[in-house]
Enzyme design. Structure first.
Site, PDB file in Angstrom:
ATOM      1  N   GLU A  84       0.815  -1.271   0.152  1.00 39.69           N
ATOM      2  CA  GLU A  84      -0.157   0.199  -0.115  1.00 39.69           C
ATOM      3  C   GLU A  84       1.028   1.219   0.099  1.00 39.69           C
ATOM      4  O   GLU A  84       0.310   2.214  -0.093  1.00 39.69           O
ATOM      5  CB  GLU A  84      -1.093  -0.121   1.190  1.00 39.69           C
ATOM      6  CG  GLU A  84      -1.861  -1.184   1.058  1.00 39.69           C
ATOM      7  CD  GLU A  84      -2.795  -1.402   2.374  1.00 39.69           C
ATOM      8  OE1 GLU A  84      -3.856  -1.582   2.298  1.00 39.69           O
ATOM      9  OE2 GLU A  84      -2.156  -1.276   3.747  1.00 39.69           O
TER      10      GLU A  84
ATOM     11  N   GLY B 202     -12.496  -4.179   2.576  1.00 35.23           N
ATOM     12  CA  GLY B 202     -13.699  -4.999   2.056  1.00 35.23           C
ATOM     13  C   GLY B 202     -15.063  -4.117   1.908  1.00 35.23           C
ATOM     14  O   GLY B 202     -15.289  -3.167   2.776  1.00 35.23           O
TER      15      GLY B 202
ATOM     16  N   MET C 297      -9.081  -3.324   9.039  1.00 37.73           N
ATOM     17  CA  MET C 297      -8.462  -3.631  10.125  1.00 37.73           C
ATOM     18  C   MET C 297      -7.805  -2.671  11.054  1.00 37.73           C
ATOM     19  O   MET C 297      -6.831  -2.842  11.969  1.00 37.73           O
ATOM     20  CB  MET C 297      -7.634  -4.904  10.150  1.00 37.73           C
ATOM     21  CG  MET C 297      -8.444  -5.968   9.436  1.00 37.73           C
ATOM     22  SD  MET C 297      -7.666  -7.474   8.808  1.00 37.73           S
ATOM     23  CE  MET C 297      -7.324  -8.196  10.580  1.00 37.73           C
ATOM     24  N   GLU C 298      -7.332  -1.569  10.570  1.00 38.41           N
ATOM     25  CA  GLU C 298      -6.660  -0.219  11.362  1.00 38.41           C
ATOM     26  C   GLU C 298      -7.025   0.919  11.222  1.00 38.41           C
ATOM     27  O   GLU C 298      -6.815   1.582  12.442  1.00 38.41           O
ATOM     28  CB  GLU C 298      -5.282  -0.243  10.422  1.00 38.41           C
ATOM     29  CG  GLU C 298      -4.429  -1.349  10.302  1.00 38.41           C
ATOM     30  CD  GLU C 298      -5.095  -2.499   9.297  1.00 38.41           C
ATOM     31  OE1 GLU C 298      -5.662  -1.981   8.398  1.00 38.41           O
ATOM     32  OE2 GLU C 298      -4.693  -3.528   9.250  1.00 38.41           O
TER      33      GLU C 298
ATOM     34  N   ASP D  32     -12.152  -6.164  -2.107  1.00 40.38           N
ATOM     35  CA  ASP D  32     -13.115  -7.366  -1.985  1.00 40.38           C
ATOM     36  C   ASP D  32     -14.311  -7.224  -1.479  1.00 40.38           C
ATOM     37  O   ASP D  32     -14.672  -5.880  -0.846  1.00 40.38           O
ATOM     38  CB  ASP D  32     -12.469  -8.305  -1.271  1.00 40.38           C
ATOM     39  CG  ASP D  32     -11.916  -8.060   0.079  1.00 40.38           C
ATOM     40  OD1 ASP D  32     -11.058  -7.429   0.251  1.00 40.38           O
ATOM     41  OD2 ASP D  32     -12.880  -7.965   0.914  1.00 40.38           O
TER      42      ASP D  32
HETATM   43  N1  ADE Z   1      -8.975  -5.331   4.107  1.00 42.91           N
HETATM   44  C1  ADE Z   1      -9.456  -5.529   2.653  1.00 42.91           C
HETATM   45  N2  ADE Z   1     -10.341  -6.452   2.709  1.00 42.91           N
HETATM   46  C2  ADE Z   1     -10.824  -6.879   3.930  1.00 42.91           C
HETATM   47  C3  ADE Z   1     -11.693  -7.605   4.501  1.00 42.91           C
HETATM   48  N3  ADE Z   1     -12.457  -8.390   3.564  1.00 42.91           N
HETATM   49  N4  ADE Z   1     -11.812  -7.574   5.875  1.00 42.91           N
HETATM   50  C4  ADE Z   1     -10.952  -6.899   6.736  1.00 42.91           C
HETATM   51  N5  ADE Z   1     -10.072  -6.196   6.293  1.00 42.91           N
HETATM   52  C5  ADE Z   1     -10.042  -6.171   4.800  1.00 42.91           C
END
Ligand code: ADE
Length: 228
Positions: A11, A77, A172-173, A196
């Site tokens: 990234e 996501g 996640m951050e 995703d």
């Molecule tokens: N970062 C990218 N895709 C993610 C997902 N599905 N869950 C958590 N963090 C992500």
């Protein structure tokens, strides 16, 4: 000085390829790249995965570089059903979706004894991000991002996060960085490009779109830097 933090090396590739007069310094195992991007003095770091790594990195940057603003970029996501890979999400605010003291009567996500439920991004930086996304021709939306120490890859969890928090994306951050910035009264914004759909098969989509989504997110941040 502006600090840019991303969770993973993939990234920050675009930033590094454009950074001028780059030097490096490490604190607590985190390498900070210092240099110029779009003519602005920058400190740039990969914080690692998850909320603790992210929070620690943000506080290290604040303590060592006294930035005027912090920008967090990367991939996420998509939770809103109409989001697709390579759309952009500009956070209006962020929540830690795995904070759970519901047994004490708190709503899910509420950090006990804090005045914030969700952590708001700086409106001016968010506005610059929108302009930059428009310039990049990206489909984007603004909304809430939900962060937790979990890669979300099931319909059940994704639908739950969407309905519980009205979150348009998960990662996640971001909320941990937002939390630290709010406590330090530092303006910040979080920009994430969708890699995703956080549902079954998310991992394969993630692998497919990671580098393109990371580049799109970083390109949007480059546009912000030009406006600051
Ligand atoms: N970062 C990218 N895709 C993610 C997902 N599905 N869950 C958590 N963090 C992500």
């Amino acid at each position: 000085m502006i600090t840019i933090i991303a969770a993973m090396q993939e990234e920050i590739d675009l930033y590094l390829s454009k950074m001028k007069q780059e030097t490096q310094i490490s604190y607590a195992g985190i390498t900070f790249y210092r240099g110029l991007l779009a003519g602005k003095e920058i400190s740039l770091a990969v914080c690692g995965i998850g909320k603790v790594n992210a929070a620690m990195c943000a506080q290290l940057a604040i303590d060592h570089f006294s930035p005027q603003a912090l920008i967090h970029s990367g991939v996420a996501g998509g939770l809103a059903p109409d989001l697709k890979p390579l759309d952009l999400v500009i956070a209006q605010s962020l929540v830690e979706h795995d904070m759970d003291t519901t047994h004490f009567g708190d709503p899910l996500g509420q950090i006990p004894r804090m005045k914030y439920f969700d952590f708001p991004c700086d409106p001016t930086l968010a506005e610059y991000a929108k302009q930059s996304a428009e310039e990049a021709g990206a489909d984007f939306r603004t909304g809430l991002i939900a962060s937790g120490d979990q890669f979300v890859a099931s319909h059940e969890k994704a639908d739950f996060l969407y309905s519980q928090f009205h979150a348009c994306a998960c990662e996640m951050e971001g909320a941990a960085i937002a939390h630290v910035c709010c406590l330090n009264e530092l303006p910040f914004v979080v920009i994430r490009a969708i890699s995703d759909n956080a549902r079954t098969g998310a991992f394969m989509q993630y692998e497919q779109f990671l580098s393109q989504a990371a580049a799109l997110s970083a390109q949007t941040v480059m546009g912000i830097l030009e406006k600051i």
